[in-house]
Scaffold this motif. Structure first.
Motif, PDB file in Angstrom:
ATOM      1  N   ASP A  90       0.866  -1.182   0.000  1.00  0.00           N
ATOM      2  CA  ASP A  90       0.000   0.000   0.000  1.00  0.00           C
ATOM      3  C   ASP A  90       0.895   1.222   0.000  1.00  0.00           C
ATOM      4  O   ASP A  90       1.734   1.395   0.895  1.00  0.00           O
ATOM      5  N   PRO A  92       1.373   5.552  -0.467  1.00  0.00           N
ATOM      6  CA  PRO A  92       0.715   6.865  -0.497  1.00  0.00           C
ATOM      7  C   PRO A  92       0.971   7.548  -1.833  1.00  0.00           C
ATOM      8  O   PRO A  92       1.949   7.247  -2.525  1.00  0.00           O
ATOM      9  N   ARG A  99       5.033   3.703   3.587  1.00  0.00           N
ATOM     10  CA  ARG A  99       4.467   2.583   2.858  1.00  0.00           C
ATOM     11  C   ARG A  99       4.610   1.267   3.631  1.00  0.00           C
ATOM     12  O   ARG A  99       5.505   1.109   4.446  1.00  0.00           O
ATOM     13  N   LYS A 117      -9.668  -1.436   5.717  1.00  0.00           N
ATOM     14  CA  LYS A 117      -8.629  -0.466   5.377  1.00  0.00           C
ATOM     15  C   LYS A 117      -8.892   0.898   6.000  1.00  0.00           C
ATOM     16  O   LYS A 117      -9.989   1.458   5.906  1.00  0.00           O
ATOM     17  N   ARG A 125      -1.574  10.303   8.851  1.00  0.00           N
ATOM     18  CA  ARG A 125      -1.196   9.595   7.631  1.00  0.00           C
ATOM     19  C   ARG A 125      -0.854   8.144   7.948  1.00  0.00           C
ATOM     20  O   ARG A 125      -0.078   7.855   8.852  1.00  0.00           O
ATOM     21  N   GLU A 127      -0.581   3.973   6.032  1.00  0.00           N
ATOM     22  CA  GLU A 127      -0.753   2.977   4.982  1.00  0.00           C
ATOM     23  C   GLU A 127      -1.021   1.641   5.662  1.00  0.00           C
ATOM     24  O   GLU A 127      -0.426   1.329   6.703  1.00  0.00           O
ATOM     25  N   ASN A 128      -1.903   0.838   5.074  1.00  0.00           N
ATOM     26  CA  ASN A 128      -2.248  -0.437   5.717  1.00  0.00           C
ATOM     27  C   ASN A 128      -2.796  -1.405   4.693  1.00  0.00           C
ATOM     28  O   ASN A 128      -3.288  -1.017   3.632  1.00  0.00           O
TER      29      ASN A 128
END
Length: 292
Positions: A90, A92, A99, A117, A125, A127-128
């Motif tokens: 995942d 950005p 990431r 998600k 911020r 990511e997952n």
């Protein structure tokens, strides 16, 4: 005689070298139901060779590898980095850093779970990536999260809480790993961190990494996390966990692992071989001597 029970308990030590890890793992290798390794790699492009060498040294071939801060440089070229694994990530849209990535063994049936998600925001911020994975007729949910540093912890907690609630209502066990950039050593002195940990515990997610994971000359912080929630199914209740950190300098973060151990298989492994000196056995022994 080697005391295997003590060896098994030793695996709970928070820090082990590669050699110590391998020496201790030999006593439970056949009992491992599921295994996960997390590492903040600080650029997969820069450190992938060191990561490959490190994994080759370990006697456990982990079912899932969660990598934080993979960054975006040459990211597509690492799909085939590990033979026998599928690579997911995942990224950005507004940055090359951060990431989250996940390698899953090809032999395991798996599907991505997009309902869990987290979307994040400009002040939180993140990511997952989330998967349901099947192994030996058992299923488990695995989540990988990278939360950027210096973001709003309370906002992140508020977004994570309903996801944890959804997962807590599932019958499946769940493991979440990643660099959350929340220092759990401050749980008793920093109210946003305390609220964050309380949210985990209320939803039955237990932090299993309990000692600092990023150690420098000036600080020691516990920002790389692994959480475990036991499933409701009987087969999953037969498992317990072993976890810790491995002393390895691939990046400025230590690798963290969690192993799900099957209690019944472990009992069989721990049972020692014994000689029973009964009258019947003695007579049989004498008989065989005379016949030889």
């Amino acid at each position: 005689m080697i005391d295997q029970g003590n060896k098994l308990n030793d695996l709970n030590f928070s820090y082990v070298t590669e050699t110590e890890f391998n020496n201790k793992i030999q006593f439970i290798s056949d009992s491992i139901e599921f295994s996960v390794l997390h590492l903040n790699i600080r650029s997969l492009n820069r450190n992938h060779r060191a990561l490959c060498q490190f994994l080759e040294m370990l006697s456990v071939k982990f079912d899932v590898l969660i990598l934080s801060e993979i960054w975006s440089t040459s990211i597509d070229s690492f799909c085939n980095l590990f033979s026998g694994y599928s690579f997911y990530y995942d990224l950005p849209n507004d940055s090359n850093v951060g990431r989250i990535g996940m390698y899953i063994k090809n032999t395991l049936t798996h599907r991505q779970l997009k309902d869990y998600k987290l979307t994040g925001s400009t002040s939180s911020r993140v990511e997952n990536i989330w998967f349901e994975i099947s192994k030996n007729k058992n299923k488990i949910i695995i989540g990988g999260i990278y939360r950027h540093p210096n973001q709003n912890i309370i906002e992140f907690t508020n977004e994570l809480e309903p996801v944890l609630g959804q997962l807590a209502n599932q019958a499946l066990s769940c493991i979440i790993g990643g660099d959350l950039n929340v220092d759990l050593t401050k749980c008793g002195s920093h109210s946003p961190t305390t609220e964050y940990v309380d949210t985990l515990l209320v939803n039955n997610f237990m932090p299993v990494t309990v000692m600092p994971t990023r150690i420098t000359s000036r600080s020691a912080t516990l920002i790389d996390h692994l959480y475990f929630r036991e499933g409701l199914k009987t087969a999953q209740k037969n498992n317990y966990i072993k976890s810790g950190n491995i002393l390895e300098d691939i990046s400025d973060h230590l690798p963290n692992y969690v192993l799900l151990i099957n209690k019944e298989k472990q009992v069989k492994e721990k049972r020692p071989m014994t000689r029973i000196f009964s009258e019947k056995n003695i007579l049989n022994f004498r008989k065989r001597l005379l016949e030889s």
